[in-house]
Design an enzyme around this catalytic site. Structure first.
Site, PDB file in Angstrom:
ATOM      1  N   SER A  91     -49.707  61.778 -56.398  1.00 42.77           N
ATOM      2  CA  SER A  91     -49.749  60.562 -55.575  1.00 42.77           C
ATOM      3  C   SER A  91     -51.196  60.388 -55.129  1.00 42.77           C
ATOM      4  O   SER A  91     -51.595  60.872 -54.070  1.00 42.77           O
ATOM      5  CB  SER A  91     -48.802  60.684 -54.376  1.00 42.77           C
ATOM      6  OG  SER A  91     -47.457  60.743 -54.806  1.00 42.77           O
ATOM      7  N   VAL A 116     -44.853  59.368 -59.278  1.00 41.70           N
ATOM      8  CA  VAL A 116     -43.403  59.284 -59.421  1.00 41.70           C
ATOM      9  C   VAL A 116     -42.736  59.139 -58.059  1.00 41.70           C
ATOM     10  O   VAL A 116     -43.302  59.498 -57.029  1.00 41.70           O
ATOM     11  CB  VAL A 116     -42.842  60.524 -60.144  1.00 41.70           C
ATOM     12  CG1 VAL A 116     -43.442  60.644 -61.537  1.00 41.70           C
ATOM     13  CG2 VAL A 116     -43.111  61.801 -59.345  1.00 41.70           C
ATOM     14  N   VAL A 165     -49.340  51.132 -56.345  1.00 48.49           N
ATOM     15  CA  VAL A 165     -47.917  50.845 -56.131  1.00 48.49           C
ATOM     16  C   VAL A 165     -47.254  51.987 -55.351  1.00 48.49           C
ATOM     17  O   VAL A 165     -46.469  51.751 -54.427  1.00 48.49           O
ATOM     18  CB  VAL A 165     -47.199  50.617 -57.467  1.00 48.49           C
ATOM     19  CG1 VAL A 165     -45.687  50.481 -57.258  1.00 48.49           C
ATOM     20  CG2 VAL A 165     -47.731  49.356 -58.146  1.00 48.49           C
ATOM     21  N   LYS A 166     -47.585  53.216 -55.701  1.00 50.74           N
ATOM     22  CA  LYS A 166     -46.987  54.358 -54.989  1.00 50.74           C
ATOM     23  C   LYS A 166     -47.407  54.367 -53.523  1.00 50.74           C
ATOM     24  O   LYS A 166     -46.589  54.665 -52.637  1.00 50.74           O
ATOM     25  CB  LYS A 166     -47.399  55.674 -55.664  1.00 50.74           C
ATOM     26  CG  LYS A 166     -46.824  56.939 -54.998  1.00 50.74           C
ATOM     27  CD  LYS A 166     -45.299  56.949 -55.019  1.00 50.74           C
ATOM     28  CE  LYS A 166     -44.695  58.089 -54.209  1.00 50.74           C
ATOM     29  NZ  LYS A 166     -44.974  59.411 -54.755  1.00 50.74           N
ATOM     30  N   ALA A 167     -48.666  54.029 -53.244  1.00 46.70           N
ATOM     31  CA  ALA A 167     -49.134  54.009 -51.851  1.00 46.70           C
ATOM     32  C   ALA A 167     -48.393  52.965 -51.033  1.00 46.70           C
ATOM     33  O   ALA A 167     -47.984  53.218 -49.891  1.00 46.70           O
ATOM     34  CB  ALA A 167     -50.638  53.746 -51.816  1.00 46.70           C
TER      35      ALA A 167
END
Length: 215
Positions: A91, A116, A165-167
């Site tokens: 991440s 993920v 997007v993960k953040a």
């Protein structure tokens, strides 16, 4: 065709993710800073514990480390296999993904930022969501390996897009969690049965992934 795959970083997520690669490819190499963890993985799942110098000779190299800086430090000085693809499931930081993409591209190596989501249960079941930034050709080449542990796999844009997007996903998780906690603290103060209230919310518009799975 992918013949060899490596997984670097066997933490709570990586340990389980790497297990899904075994029996799908001819060679699955694993490496961890605490090397006994790699040996344990090899004994448990049938992967092969190798030195880092060998791991980075795989066709597809996965990394799952605590921070982007850990990945930068790891890559520095390594001789990677030309034509390989490095898939970073950390991440991480979008700006660093762009730097690594440029750096590895100059060496003939692809780089994908591929964080993920799905927690350790998703890693165990091979049902993770994978959000990927990078060149489409690198994405297509690495996809058969990513599909071993990913259920929803989306190419979301240029280098750094996956990390972005993960953040935002993590930010929304935090907002929803804080809102649920505030709401149920208020309900408790009013003497409401919290289990009954949760059942009502799950059947109403206030439900979220947090109330349904995390909370």
């Amino acid at each position: 065709m992918i013949q060899s795959v490596a997984f670097i970083g066997l933490g709570a997520m990586g340990y389980r993710m790497a297990a899904h690669l075994v029996n799908q490819f001819e060679q699955v190499w694993v490496w961890n800073r605490n090397f006994s963890k790699a040996e344990q993985h090899a004994q448990q799942y049938g992967s092969q514990a190798v030195e880092l110098s060998q791991a980075v000779q795989a066709d597809v190299i996965f990394s799952c480390l605590p921070t982007s800086q850990d990945v930068v430090d790891l890559i520095e000085g390594l001789n990677l296999k030309t034509g390989s693809v490095w898939v970073d499931c950390t991440s991480g930081v979008p700006d660093i993904a762009r730097v690594l993409h440029t750096q590895l591209k100059a060496q003939g190596v692809g780089f994908l930022d591929a964080p993920v989501s799905g927690q350790t249960i998703g890693a165990e079941k091979g049902t993770l969501t994978v959000m990927i930034g990078g060149d489409v050709k690198d994405f297509r080449r690495a996809l058969p390996a990513i599909q071993c542990f990913g259920q929803l796999i989306e190419h979301v844009g240029e280098p750094g897009a996956g990390f972005a997007v993960k953040a935002v996903n993590n930010m929304l998780l935090a907002v929803n969690l804080c809102a649920a906690l505030e709401g149920f603290t208020t309900l408790k103060a009013h003497g409401v049965d919290l289990n009954s209230a949760l059942a009502c919310i799950h059947a109403s518009s206030g439900k979220s992934g947090v109330t349904e799975s995390v909370f």
